[in-house]
Design a protein around this motif. Structure first.
Motif, PDB file in Angstrom:
ATOM      1  N   SER A   1      26.642  49.097  32.280  1.00 38.78           N
ATOM      2  CA  SER A   1      26.073  50.281  31.629  1.00 38.78           C
ATOM      3  C   SER A   1      27.103  51.395  31.456  1.00 38.78           C
ATOM      4  CB  SER A   1      24.878  50.805  32.429  1.00 38.78           C
ATOM      5  OG  SER A   1      25.284  51.433  33.625  1.00 38.78           O
ATOM      6  N   ILE A   2      28.208  51.327  32.191  1.00 42.87           N
ATOM      7  CA  ILE A   2      29.306  52.304  31.999  1.00 42.87           C
ATOM      8  C   ILE A   2      30.521  51.604  31.368  1.00 42.87           C
ATOM      9  CG2 ILE A   2      28.512  53.848  33.816  1.00 42.87           C
ATOM     10  CD1 ILE A   2      30.778  52.746  35.599  1.00 42.87           C
ATOM     11  N   ASN A   3      30.240  50.453  30.757  1.00 40.82           N
ATOM     12  CA  ASN A   3      31.263  49.704  30.005  1.00 40.82           C
ATOM     13  C   ASN A   3      32.412  49.207  30.886  1.00 40.82           C
ATOM     14  OD1 ASN A   3      29.968  50.058  27.423  1.00 40.82           O
ATOM     15  ND2 ASN A   3      30.698  52.183  27.455  1.00 40.82           N
ATOM     16  N   VAL A   4      32.058  48.775  32.090  1.00 43.74           N
ATOM     17  CA  VAL A   4      33.027  48.171  32.999  1.00 43.74           C
ATOM     18  C   VAL A   4      32.531  46.782  33.365  1.00 43.74           C
ATOM     19  CG1 VAL A   4      34.159  48.308  35.255  1.00 43.74           C
ATOM     20  CG2 VAL A   4      33.751  50.398  33.935  1.00 43.74           C
ATOM     21  N   SER A   5      33.392  45.799  33.256  1.00 41.60           N
ATOM     22  CA  SER A   5      33.061  44.444  33.697  1.00 41.60           C
ATOM     23  C   SER A   5      33.421  44.303  35.166  1.00 41.60           C
ATOM     24  CB  SER A   5      33.834  43.412  32.883  1.00 41.60           C
ATOM     25  OG  SER A   5      33.739  42.127  33.494  1.00 41.60           O
ATOM     26  N   VAL A   6      32.572  43.623  35.935  1.00 44.00           N
ATOM     27  CA  VAL A   6      32.875  43.435  37.351  1.00 44.00           C
ATOM     28  C   VAL A   6      34.172  42.653  37.537  1.00 44.00           C
ATOM     29  CG1 VAL A   6      31.562  41.310  37.641  1.00 44.00           C
ATOM     30  CG2 VAL A   6      31.832  42.872  39.578  1.00 44.00           C
TER      31      VAL A   6
ATOM     32  N   GLY B   1      25.535  43.330  48.449  1.00 41.96           N
ATOM     33  CA  GLY B   1      26.167  42.548  47.389  1.00 41.96           C
ATOM     34  C   GLY B   1      27.637  42.247  47.603  1.00 41.96           C
ATOM     35  N   VAL B   2      28.191  42.669  48.738  1.00 49.48           N
ATOM     36  CA  VAL B   2      29.637  42.537  48.956  1.00 49.48           C
ATOM     37  C   VAL B   2      30.082  41.087  48.912  1.00 49.48           C
ATOM     38  CG1 VAL B   2      31.494  42.834  50.639  1.00 49.48           C
ATOM     39  CG2 VAL B   2      29.900  44.703  50.216  1.00 49.48           C
ATOM     40  N   GLY B   3      29.429  40.223  49.690  1.00 48.65           N
ATOM     41  CA  GLY B   3      29.844  38.830  49.765  1.00 48.65           C
ATOM     42  C   GLY B   3      29.678  38.100  48.454  1.00 48.65           C
ATOM     43  N   VAL B   4      28.543  38.310  47.813  1.00 51.65           N
ATOM     44  CA  VAL B   4      28.266  37.640  46.533  1.00 51.65           C
ATOM     45  C   VAL B   4      29.304  38.028  45.488  1.00 51.65           C
ATOM     46  CG1 VAL B   4      26.650  37.517  44.605  1.00 51.65           C
ATOM     47  CG2 VAL B   4      25.801  37.387  46.955  1.00 51.65           C
ATOM     48  N   LEU B   5      29.569  39.331  45.367  1.00 53.27           N
ATOM     49  CA  LEU B   5      30.536  39.792  44.368  1.00 53.27           C
ATOM     50  C   LEU B   5      31.937  39.281  44.670  1.00 53.27           C
ATOM     51  CD1 LEU B   5      29.389  43.479  43.795  1.00 53.27           C
ATOM     52  CD2 LEU B   5      29.111  41.553  42.226  1.00 53.27           C
ATOM     53  N   SER B   6      32.309  39.281  45.940  1.00 55.18           N
ATOM     54  CA  SER B   6      33.646  38.809  46.307  1.00 55.18           C
ATOM     55  C   SER B   6      33.813  37.337  45.974  1.00 55.18           C
ATOM     56  CB  SER B   6      33.896  39.040  47.793  1.00 55.18           C
ATOM     57  OG  SER B   6      35.174  38.561  48.166  1.00 55.18           O
TER      58      SER B   6
ATOM     59  N   ASP C   1      31.482  50.500  48.681  1.00 51.80           N
ATOM     60  CA  ASP C   1      30.235  49.830  49.054  1.00 51.80           C
ATOM     61  C   ASP C   1      29.650  49.045  47.879  1.00 51.80           C
ATOM     62  OD1 ASP C   1      30.274  50.641  51.712  1.00 51.80           O
ATOM     63  OD2 ASP C   1      29.183  52.492  51.300  1.00 51.80           O
ATOM     64  N   ALA C   2      28.769  48.132  48.235  1.00 52.73           N
ATOM     65  CA  ALA C   2      28.048  47.326  47.238  1.00 52.73           C
ATOM     66  C   ALA C   2      26.721  46.949  47.877  1.00 52.73           C
ATOM     67  CB  ALA C   2      28.854  46.087  46.857  1.00 52.73           C
ATOM     68  N   GLY C   3      25.831  47.944  47.944  1.00 55.27           N
ATOM     69  CA  GLY C   3      24.603  47.784  48.697  1.00 55.27           C
ATOM     70  C   GLY C   3      23.384  47.381  47.890  1.00 55.27           C
ATOM     71  N   LEU C   4      23.629  46.806  46.722  1.00 57.60           N
ATOM     72  CA  LEU C   4      22.566  46.255  45.893  1.00 57.60           C
ATOM     73  C   LEU C   4      22.886  44.784  45.639  1.00 57.60           C
ATOM     74  CD1 LEU C   4      23.257  49.256  43.822  1.00 57.60           C
ATOM     75  CD2 LEU C   4      20.850  48.872  44.243  1.00 57.60           C
ATOM     76  N   SER C   5      22.006  44.086  44.961  1.00 57.56           N
ATOM     77  CA  SER C   5      22.299  42.693  44.636  1.00 57.56           C
ATOM     78  C   SER C   5      23.515  42.624  43.714  1.00 57.56           C
ATOM     79  CB  SER C   5      21.096  42.036  43.947  1.00 57.56           C
ATOM     80  OG  SER C   5      20.924  42.566  42.636  1.00 57.56           O
TER      81      SER C   5
END
Length: 261
Positions: free
Chosen positions: A41-46, A64-69, A27-31
């Protein structure tokens, strides 16, 4: 395997799983921006994320699913009904990044074995997931009921990310309309704290499995109450926190403990 809840609750849900060379989101339920910040913040790049696996189409799971994709060329996995239902929110996702699965038909994605399992929720066709690398992680939220089939498919997990949405008395005595109370408490709604304990009683092998209570209501639950209810219900069955399992409550708007299994 590495697991971290980035956010959990009606304001937005997103979980991170890593194993070998595979990094995914459930899931990606935030912006998109907020998820990028939480991953950082956990040292991972999207840009390191390989795919997003979607449970269902509600805003707090797909915002945020569409935006991130589109922004990061991420693959998106969902069942066909969910994919169609979420398009008004996610907008268009490139065909080459769209992947359709069927519930109860497990498959491999890179280093992970993904088992999507049907849930009972007021959505088009909800899914929960059991995910296996060298350990087994099961994520079950947004369901009003856990049947024997779900229990069978998620058993023997090393980490259970399990919904404990509400305290029944708080829900019934709260300010929600009667129709909304009925919806939440129904078999197509959300699991209560006691429901979560009942499921764990059947699941735990007393091998210090990690239990992360998740998707807590902001209005009808409290972290301490959820943890106490589960702890007390299990202790009556002589299943003891610390000795038999590890209990944690997933934060609503912040990252959880980073679990390295």
């Amino acid at each position: 395997m590495i697991f971290c809840s980035l956010s959990s609750g009606s304001n937005g849900n997103c979980e991170y799983i890593e194993y070998k060379n595979t990094k995914i989101l459930i899931d990606a339920g935030l912006s998109g921006k907020k998820i990028e910040e939480l991953l950082s913040s956990i040292n991972v790049s999207v840009d390191e994320i390989d795919a997003i696996f979607v449970t269902h189409e509600h805003l707090d799971h797909v915002k945020g699913v569409g935006v991130l994709s589109r922004r990061h060329n991420l693959k998106v996995f969902a069942n066909n009904n969910t994919l169609n239902a979420m398009l008004p929110i996610t907008k268009e996702i490139k065909a080459e990044n769209t992947y359709v699965f069927e519930n109860e038909r497990p498959f491999y994605f890179k280093d992970l074995y993904i088992n999507p399992i049907g849930t009972f929720h007021d959505c088009s066709c909800g899914s929960c997931f059991s995910i296996i690398g060298d350990k087994k992680i099961s994520l079950v939220t947004d369901t009003g009921y856990i049947n024997e089939d779900i229990l069978e498919q998620i058993k023997d997990s090393d980490l259970y990310y399990l919904e404990a949405n509400h305290d029944f008395e708080m829900l019934m005595n709260g300010s929600y309309s009667w129709s909304l109370k009925q919806r939440i408490a129904s078999n197509k709604g959300h699991l209560s704290n006691k429901n979560a304990a009942e499921a764990l009683d059947k699941l735990l092998n007393r091998k210090k499995e990690i239990v992360m209570l998740s998707h807590l209501s902001n209005d009808n639950n409290l972290p301490m109450l959820a943890a106490r209810t589960v702890r007390d219900e299990l202790s009556q069955k002589n299943i003891l926190e610390g000795t038999d399992y590890i209990l944690e409550v997933s934060p609503r708007e912040n990252i959880s403990t980073i679990h390295k299994l």
